[in-house]
Design a protein around this motif. Structure first.
Motif, PDB file in Angstrom:
ATOM      1  N   ALA A 116      74.707  73.598   1.383  1.00 55.64           N
ATOM      2  CA  ALA A 116      75.679  74.246   0.507  1.00 55.64           C
ATOM      3  C   ALA A 116      75.398  75.736   0.555  1.00 55.64           C
ATOM      4  O   ALA A 116      74.266  76.170   0.373  1.00 55.64           O
ATOM      5  CB  ALA A 116      75.539  73.714  -0.915  1.00 55.64           C
ATOM      6  N   LEU A 117      76.425  76.518   0.865  1.00 59.65           N
ATOM      7  CA  LEU A 117      76.266  77.961   0.991  1.00 59.65           C
ATOM      8  C   LEU A 117      76.681  78.597  -0.325  1.00 59.65           C
ATOM      9  O   LEU A 117      77.860  78.618  -0.680  1.00 59.65           O
ATOM     10  CB  LEU A 117      77.117  78.487   2.148  1.00 59.65           C
ATOM     11  CG  LEU A 117      77.004  77.683   3.464  1.00 59.65           C
ATOM     12  CD1 LEU A 117      77.769  78.379   4.558  1.00 59.65           C
ATOM     13  CD2 LEU A 117      75.558  77.449   3.860  1.00 59.65           C
ATOM     14  N   ALA A 118      75.702  79.086  -1.048  1.00 64.96           N
ATOM     15  CA  ALA A 118      75.937  79.504  -2.428  1.00 64.96           C
ATOM     16  C   ALA A 118      76.965  80.631  -2.548  1.00 64.96           C
ATOM     17  O   ALA A 118      77.788  80.633  -3.449  1.00 64.96           O
ATOM     18  CB  ALA A 118      74.621  79.918  -3.061  1.00 64.96           C
ATOM     19  N   ARG A 119      76.929  81.566  -1.620  1.00 67.00           N
ATOM     20  CA  ARG A 119      77.802  82.740  -1.782  1.00 67.00           C
ATOM     21  C   ARG A 119      79.224  82.493  -1.336  1.00 67.00           C
ATOM     22  O   ARG A 119      80.139  83.186  -1.726  1.00 67.00           O
ATOM     23  CB  ARG A 119      77.236  83.935  -1.013  1.00 67.00           C
ATOM     24  CG  ARG A 119      75.930  84.421  -1.606  1.00 67.00           C
ATOM     25  CD  ARG A 119      75.506  85.696  -0.943  1.00 67.00           C
ATOM     26  NE  ARG A 119      74.076  85.737  -0.749  1.00 67.00           N
ATOM     27  CZ  ARG A 119      73.462  86.615   0.028  1.00 67.00           C
ATOM     28  NH1 ARG A 119      74.155  87.511   0.698  1.00 67.00           N
ATOM     29  NH2 ARG A 119      72.154  86.589   0.151  1.00 67.00           N
ATOM     30  N   SER A 120      79.421  81.502  -0.458  1.00 67.39           N
ATOM     31  CA  SER A 120      80.777  81.254   0.021  1.00 67.39           C
ATOM     32  C   SER A 120      81.348  79.946  -0.516  1.00 67.39           C
ATOM     33  O   SER A 120      82.456  79.571  -0.157  1.00 67.39           O
ATOM     34  CB  SER A 120      80.789  81.243   1.547  1.00 67.39           C
ATOM     35  OG  SER A 120      79.820  80.351   2.026  1.00 67.39           O
ATOM     36  N   THR A 124      66.985  82.208   2.475  1.00 64.13           N
ATOM     37  CA  THR A 124      66.418  81.840   1.179  1.00 64.13           C
ATOM     38  C   THR A 124      67.007  80.516   0.713  1.00 64.13           C
ATOM     39  O   THR A 124      68.222  80.302   0.784  1.00 64.13           O
ATOM     40  CB  THR A 124      66.715  82.943   0.157  1.00 64.13           C
ATOM     41  OG1 THR A 124      66.085  84.140   0.606  1.00 64.13           O
ATOM     42  CG2 THR A 124      66.189  82.588  -1.222  1.00 64.13           C
ATOM     43  N   VAL A 125      66.118  79.647   0.260  1.00 70.38           N
ATOM     44  CA  VAL A 125      66.523  78.337  -0.263  1.00 70.38           C
ATOM     45  C   VAL A 125      66.618  78.423  -1.785  1.00 70.38           C
ATOM     46  O   VAL A 125      65.662  78.813  -2.447  1.00 70.38           O
ATOM     47  CB  VAL A 125      65.490  77.259   0.134  1.00 70.38           C
ATOM     48  CG1 VAL A 125      65.847  75.903  -0.465  1.00 70.38           C
ATOM     49  CG2 VAL A 125      65.366  77.165   1.649  1.00 70.38           C
ATOM     50  N   ILE A 126      67.761  78.059  -2.326  1.00 68.04           N
ATOM     51  CA  ILE A 126      67.945  78.078  -3.784  1.00 68.04           C
ATOM     52  C   ILE A 126      67.581  76.720  -4.379  1.00 68.04           C
ATOM     53  O   ILE A 126      67.004  76.629  -5.450  1.00 68.04           O
ATOM     54  CB  ILE A 126      69.409  78.448  -4.133  1.00 68.04           C
ATOM     55  CG1 ILE A 126      69.689  79.884  -3.681  1.00 68.04           C
ATOM     56  CG2 ILE A 126      69.677  78.285  -5.627  1.00 68.04           C
ATOM     57  CD1 ILE A 126      71.135  80.298  -3.823  1.00 68.04           C
ATOM     58  N   ASP A 127      67.930  75.657  -3.653  1.00 64.11           N
ATOM     59  CA  ASP A 127      67.613  74.321  -4.148  1.00 64.11           C
ATOM     60  C   ASP A 127      67.460  73.374  -2.967  1.00 64.11           C
ATOM     61  O   ASP A 127      68.063  73.576  -1.908  1.00 64.11           O
ATOM     62  CB  ASP A 127      68.746  73.846  -5.079  1.00 64.11           C
ATOM     63  CG  ASP A 127      68.330  72.634  -5.896  1.00 64.11           C
ATOM     64  OD1 ASP A 127      67.112  72.460  -6.156  1.00 64.11           O
ATOM     65  OD2 ASP A 127      69.215  71.838  -6.268  1.00 64.11           O
ATOM     66  N   LYS A 157      61.896  79.528   1.439  1.00 59.40           N
ATOM     67  CA  LYS A 157      62.442  80.112   2.668  1.00 59.40           C
ATOM     68  C   LYS A 157      62.566  79.009   3.701  1.00 59.40           C
ATOM     69  O   LYS A 157      61.792  78.048   3.706  1.00 59.40           O
ATOM     70  CB  LYS A 157      61.487  81.180   3.224  1.00 59.40           C
ATOM     71  CG  LYS A 157      61.286  82.363   2.292  1.00 59.40           C
ATOM     72  CD  LYS A 157      62.433  83.331   2.376  1.00 59.40           C
ATOM     73  CE  LYS A 157      62.258  84.468   1.379  1.00 59.40           C
ATOM     74  NZ  LYS A 157      63.441  85.317   1.312  1.00 59.40           N
ATOM     75  N   ILE A 158      63.545  79.190   4.607  1.00 58.90           N
ATOM     76  CA  ILE A 158      63.685  78.221   5.694  1.00 58.90           C
ATOM     77  C   ILE A 158      64.038  78.945   6.987  1.00 58.90           C
ATOM     78  O   ILE A 158      64.831  79.897   6.995  1.00 58.90           O
ATOM     79  CB  ILE A 158      64.733  77.134   5.348  1.00 58.90           C
ATOM     80  CG1 ILE A 158      64.766  76.076   6.448  1.00 58.90           C
ATOM     81  CG2 ILE A 158      66.118  77.739   5.111  1.00 58.90           C
ATOM     82  CD1 ILE A 158      65.484  74.803   6.039  1.00 58.90           C
ATOM     83  N   VAL A 159      63.416  78.497   8.051  1.00 56.19           N
ATOM     84  CA  VAL A 159      63.684  79.017   9.399  1.00 56.19           C
ATOM     85  C   VAL A 159      64.788  78.136   9.982  1.00 56.19           C
ATOM     86  O   VAL A 159      64.562  76.999  10.393  1.00 56.19           O
ATOM     87  CB  VAL A 159      62.391  78.976  10.248  1.00 56.19           C
ATOM     88  CG1 VAL A 159      62.667  79.391  11.685  1.00 56.19           C
ATOM     89  CG2 VAL A 159      61.329  79.898   9.633  1.00 56.19           C
ATOM     90  N   THR A 160      66.016  78.676   9.979  1.00 59.48           N
ATOM     91  CA  THR A 160      67.183  77.818  10.187  1.00 59.48           C
ATOM     92  C   THR A 160      67.442  77.398  11.629  1.00 59.48           C
ATOM     93  O   THR A 160      68.301  76.556  11.869  1.00 59.48           O
ATOM     94  CB  THR A 160      68.444  78.518   9.641  1.00 59.48           C
ATOM     95  OG1 THR A 160      68.544  79.808  10.251  1.00 59.48           O
ATOM     96  CG2 THR A 160      68.366  78.673   8.133  1.00 59.48           C
ATOM     97  N   LEU A 205      70.614  70.901   0.777  1.00 62.14           N
ATOM     98  CA  LEU A 205      69.886  72.177   0.690  1.00 62.14           C
ATOM     99  C   LEU A 205      70.896  73.234   0.259  1.00 62.14           C
ATOM    100  O   LEU A 205      71.970  73.343   0.862  1.00 62.14           O
ATOM    101  CB  LEU A 205      69.382  72.609   2.069  1.00 62.14           C
ATOM    102  CG  LEU A 205      68.005  72.255   2.594  1.00 62.14           C
ATOM    103  CD1 LEU A 205      67.775  73.059   3.876  1.00 62.14           C
ATOM    104  CD2 LEU A 205      66.901  72.504   1.591  1.00 62.14           C
ATOM    105  N   VAL A 206      70.546  74.007  -0.744  1.00 53.60           N
ATOM    106  CA  VAL A 206      71.419  75.098  -1.153  1.00 53.60           C
ATOM    107  C   VAL A 206      70.819  76.402  -0.630  1.00 53.60           C
ATOM    108  O   VAL A 206      69.662  76.716  -0.918  1.00 53.60           O
ATOM    109  CB  VAL A 206      71.576  75.152  -2.692  1.00 53.60           C
ATOM    110  CG1 VAL A 206      72.538  76.258  -3.086  1.00 53.60           C
ATOM    111  CG2 VAL A 206      72.057  73.804  -3.227  1.00 53.60           C
ATOM    112  N   LEU A 207      71.582  77.108   0.176  1.00 50.27           N
ATOM    113  CA  LEU A 207      71.096  78.334   0.812  1.00 50.27           C
ATOM    114  C   LEU A 207      71.766  79.558   0.206  1.00 50.27           C
ATOM    115  O   LEU A 207      72.959  79.534  -0.124  1.00 50.27           O
ATOM    116  CB  LEU A 207      71.392  78.299   2.320  1.00 50.27           C
ATOM    117  CG  LEU A 207      70.767  77.144   3.097  1.00 50.27           C
ATOM    118  CD1 LEU A 207      71.214  77.196   4.561  1.00 50.27           C
ATOM    119  CD2 LEU A 207      69.253  77.180   3.000  1.00 50.27           C
ATOM    120  N   ASP A 208      71.006  80.633   0.114  1.00 53.54           N
ATOM    121  CA  ASP A 208      71.526  81.873  -0.468  1.00 53.54           C
ATOM    122  C   ASP A 208      72.243  82.699   0.599  1.00 53.54           C
ATOM    123  O   ASP A 208      71.823  83.784   0.962  1.00 53.54           O
ATOM    124  CB  ASP A 208      70.368  82.662  -1.094  1.00 53.54           C
ATOM    125  CG  ASP A 208      70.875  83.877  -1.847  1.00 53.54           C
ATOM    126  OD1 ASP A 208      72.068  83.904  -2.189  1.00 53.54           O
ATOM    127  OD2 ASP A 208      70.072  84.791  -2.097  1.00 53.54           O
TER     128      ASP A 208
END
Ligand code: FES
Length: 87
Positions: free
Chosen positions: A5-9, A47-50, A70-73, A83-86
């Motif tokens: 889940a992309l938090a900003r979009s 950055t991982v939010i959740d 943090k995650i190395v994508t 996974l919720v990503l910032d």
């Protein structure tokens, strides 16, 4: 398969086995920086939010790994279904 889940979009995408988070982002028109694509350089760090990353990289320190922030994508996956990503 897990979900990002992309938090900003406000976008949710599926990451199937055999594809990386980075590939899925690129395929969906989201340009994310990358370089080595082997989990070594950290260019693709997000950055991982959740959620709980399944770390597969050789970039993060053990403390960073344990913090799950943090995650190395280009290589890492997810232990949680989502996974919720910032980004
Ligand atoms: Fe180098 Fe992901 S692109 S660690």
């Amino acid at each position: 398969t897990f979900e990002i889940a992309l938090a900003r979009s406000a976008l949710t995408l599926q990451v199937p086995a055999g594809k990386t988070i980075l590939q899925v982002l690129n395929e969906n028109g989201i340009t994310a920086p990358s370089s080595c694509e082997q989990g070594a350089c950290g260019t693709c760090l997000m950055t991982v939010i959740d959620g709980e990353p399944d770390h597969k990289d050789v970039y993060l320190s053990s403390i960073e790994r344990a913090s799950n922030q943090k995650i190395v994508t280009c290589v890492s996956r997810s232990k949680s279904q989502r996974l919720v990503l910032d980004i």
